[in-house]
Enzyme design. Structure first.
Site, short mmCIF file in Angstrom:
data_model
loop_
_atom_site.label_atom_id
_atom_site.label_comp_id
_atom_site.label_asym_id
_atom_site.label_seq_id
_atom_site.Cartn_x
_atom_site.Cartn_y
_atom_site.Cartn_z
N ARG A 86 -2.90 6.88 6.49
CA ARG A 86 -1.43 8.30 6.22
C ARG A 86 -1.74 9.40 5.05
O ARG A 86 -2.31 8.52 3.97
CB ARG A 86 -0.96 7.21 5.65
CG ARG A 86 0.81 7.53 5.50
CD ARG A 86 1.60 6.16 5.48
NE ARG A 86 2.10 5.30 4.79
CZ ARG A 86 1.72 5.23 3.43
NH1 ARG A 86 2.23 6.24 3.35
NH2 ARG A 86 1.70 3.68 2.80
N CYS A 106 -7.09 5.72 -2.25
CA CYS A 106 -6.43 4.96 -3.09
C CYS A 106 -6.31 3.11 -3.38
O CYS A 106 -6.59 2.69 -1.93
CB CYS A 106 -4.56 5.53 -2.97
SG CYS A 106 -4.25 7.36 -2.51
N CYS A 107 -6.56 3.76 -4.44
CA CYS A 107 -6.39 1.14 -4.38
C CYS A 107 -4.96 0.97 -4.18
O CYS A 107 -4.92 1.41 -4.49
CB CYS A 107 -7.37 1.50 -6.02
SG CYS A 107 -6.41 1.28 -7.36
N CYS A 143 -3.66 1.33 -17.83
CA CYS A 143 -4.87 1.01 -16.99
C CYS A 143 -6.14 0.63 -17.60
O CYS A 143 -6.70 -0.55 -17.61
CB CYS A 143 -5.20 1.64 -16.02
SG CYS A 143 -4.62 2.59 -14.86
#
Lengths: 88, 381
Positions: B190, B201-202, B83
């Site tokens: 979800r 979450c991205c 990342c």
């Protein structure tokens, strides 16, 4: 590196139920980190229906399997201590 | 060159980050590079060096982008650091300028993750934790559960980070998730890994971001913006216990960058931080020095990190709204910093910005907090 013997119990640091389907572990499975007084932290699966609270004492079962295709595979399973006493 | 800048940023550009692009990898990169060169008013022939950061692009990614642009021939270097690939490429570019090796460097961050299929990012299969089914959301979920256990933070606080990210992202033409949302909607989305839901979450994505670095300031009336510091560190290894409610690596890298730039958290008006998951942003408030250890959640509850808050965090929507084409993110953060510092932030603009900190980290690997972290301090002349 040094070799250490670990007791069969430890304390769950944290865990989560993963809801992303996995080819080997199914639609959902709980994983966590367990600490031992001797130092090492182990990652593995938590054998419990519900999400275990952090700091729960667990029994540790560690198996090493030689998979002809994927090489050495480690499978660690944590079972809540009380749960195990009741069921055994 | 200004003694306080290690390299000037002469121009930037990025493609909108989308779930799936029809562009080839090379076309995607070329869009960002050409637009950044145009923004900088620099000709392709004047580029001395090209650095390409990509997590999943594979061998010779930079050459594929540079080939028919006429930018191949001089040194092209490809940089992979999970990342942090984009910010690692920026560090290499900055060092090329600083050493005098190059007068003009183009840095590209790029990934086309739609090529990998759907779901969580693929990790290295020989890793002992990956063998047993770990995925990145699960690592952050375990951080979150421990954080909620040790502090007074709640799942609603985790959800509030997404609400803020979407509010900010609604103003950005580059963001993938521009629909506003609510705490309830985030909590009801979800489940991915308890307590993290899908909206916490991205999203992944396809995208590219580029910056043109130079040893000299712009020759026209445009504002001078430059890099005061980039610190690049790797995670330390342990097989023992680790406090997962903090990031030792991020704390260390951020501290190093502040020291090198001779700045403190009080000097910062805008932070671009690596909010791959909502718990991460809360932890990084603490690592960035905006909150005491264990108190980061109070900032989101008090709305102190909104665009009009005490310190604006991710005013362009961050990874949660923009999406995270892994290698592109570190450069995208510096694009956002440049726009903030040159008053080109549009609807995302924060008032009175003199210094921006960008923070990028990641790379799931057993025994490490994270594989790598890169932090830059970007300022106005």
């Amino acid at each position: 590196m040094t070799e250490v013997s670990l007791p069969a119990t430890g304390v769950l640091y944290s865990s989560t139920i993963i809801h992303v389907p996995h080819p080997e572990f199914g639609d959902q499975y709980q994983v966590g980190y367990v600490d031992h007084q001797e130092g090492p932290r182990l990652f593995g699966h938590v054998a419990a229906g519900e999400l275990l609270a952090p700091d729960t004492p667990v029994h540790v079962d560690l198996r090493i399997e030689d998979d002809p295709e994927r090489g050495r595979q480690i499978r660690t399973t944590f079972t809540p201590v009380e749960h195990q006493e009741v069921s055994s | 060159m200004s003694a306080s800048f290690r390299a000037w940023i002469r121009g930037v550009a990025m493609t909108p980050f989308v779930a799936k692009t029809d562009d080839t990898f090379a076309e995607l990169g070329q869009r960002a590079v050409l637009a950044a060169l145009q923004d900088a008013d620099v000709a392709v022939e004047d580029v001395d060096e090209f650095v390409c950061g990509t997590g999943y692009g594979g061998p010779l990614s930079g050459q594929r982008v540079a080939g028919n642009l006429g930018m191949a021939g001089p040194r092209i270097l490809n940089v992979e650091n999970a990342c942090s690939s984009g910010v690692a490429a920026l560090a290499v570019g900055m060092e090329a300028i600083e050493s005098g090796r190059a007068a003009t460097v183009v840095v590209l961050g790029i990934d086309k993750l739609s090529a990998l299929g759907k779901g969580a990012l693929p990790l290295e299969g020989s890793d002992v934790e990956v063998q047993q089914g770990v995925i990145m959301p699960a690592v952050y979920a375990m951080r979150a559960r421990r954080y909620l256990h040790e502090t007074d933070a709640t799942p609603e606080d985790l959800a509030a980070v997404t609400v803020k990210a979407r509010q900010h992202g609604a103003g950005s033409p580059y963001a993938q998730m521009r629909q506003q949302t609510t705490v309830d909607a985030v909590l009801e989305s979800r489940p991915v890994a308890d307590p993290l839901t899908l909206f916490m979450c991205c999203p992944r994505g396809d995208g590219a971001a580029a910056a043109v670095l130079s040893g000299s300031p712009p020759g026209d009336a445009r504002p001078g913006v430059g890099l005061r510091a980039i610190s690049l560190q790797s995670g330390s290894y342990t097989d023992g216990s680790r406090d997962m409610t903090r990031s030792e690596l991020s704390e260390r890298t951020i501290r190093d960058a502040y020291r090198e730039a001779e700045l403190t958290p009080k000097d910062i008006q805008v932070a671009e931080t690596h909010d791959a998951f909502t718990i991460a942003e809360i932890m990084y408030y603490e690592a960035l020095g905006f909150a005491e250890t264990g108190q980061g959640w109070r900032l989101i509850r008090d709305q102190a990190t909104n665009r009009d808050g005490k310190v604006a965090v991710n005013p362009g929507g961050g990874l949660l709204a923009r999406g995270h084409p892994v290698g592109a993110t570190g450069v995208a953060q510096v694009c956002e910093a440049y726009w903030q510092l040159s008053d080109q932030g549009g609807e995302c603009q924060v008032d009175g910005v003199d210094n921006v900190i960008t923070h990028c980290t990641g790379g799931g690997i057993a025994g490490f907090d994270h594989g790598a972290c890169g932090v830059s301090l970007v300022g106005r002349a």
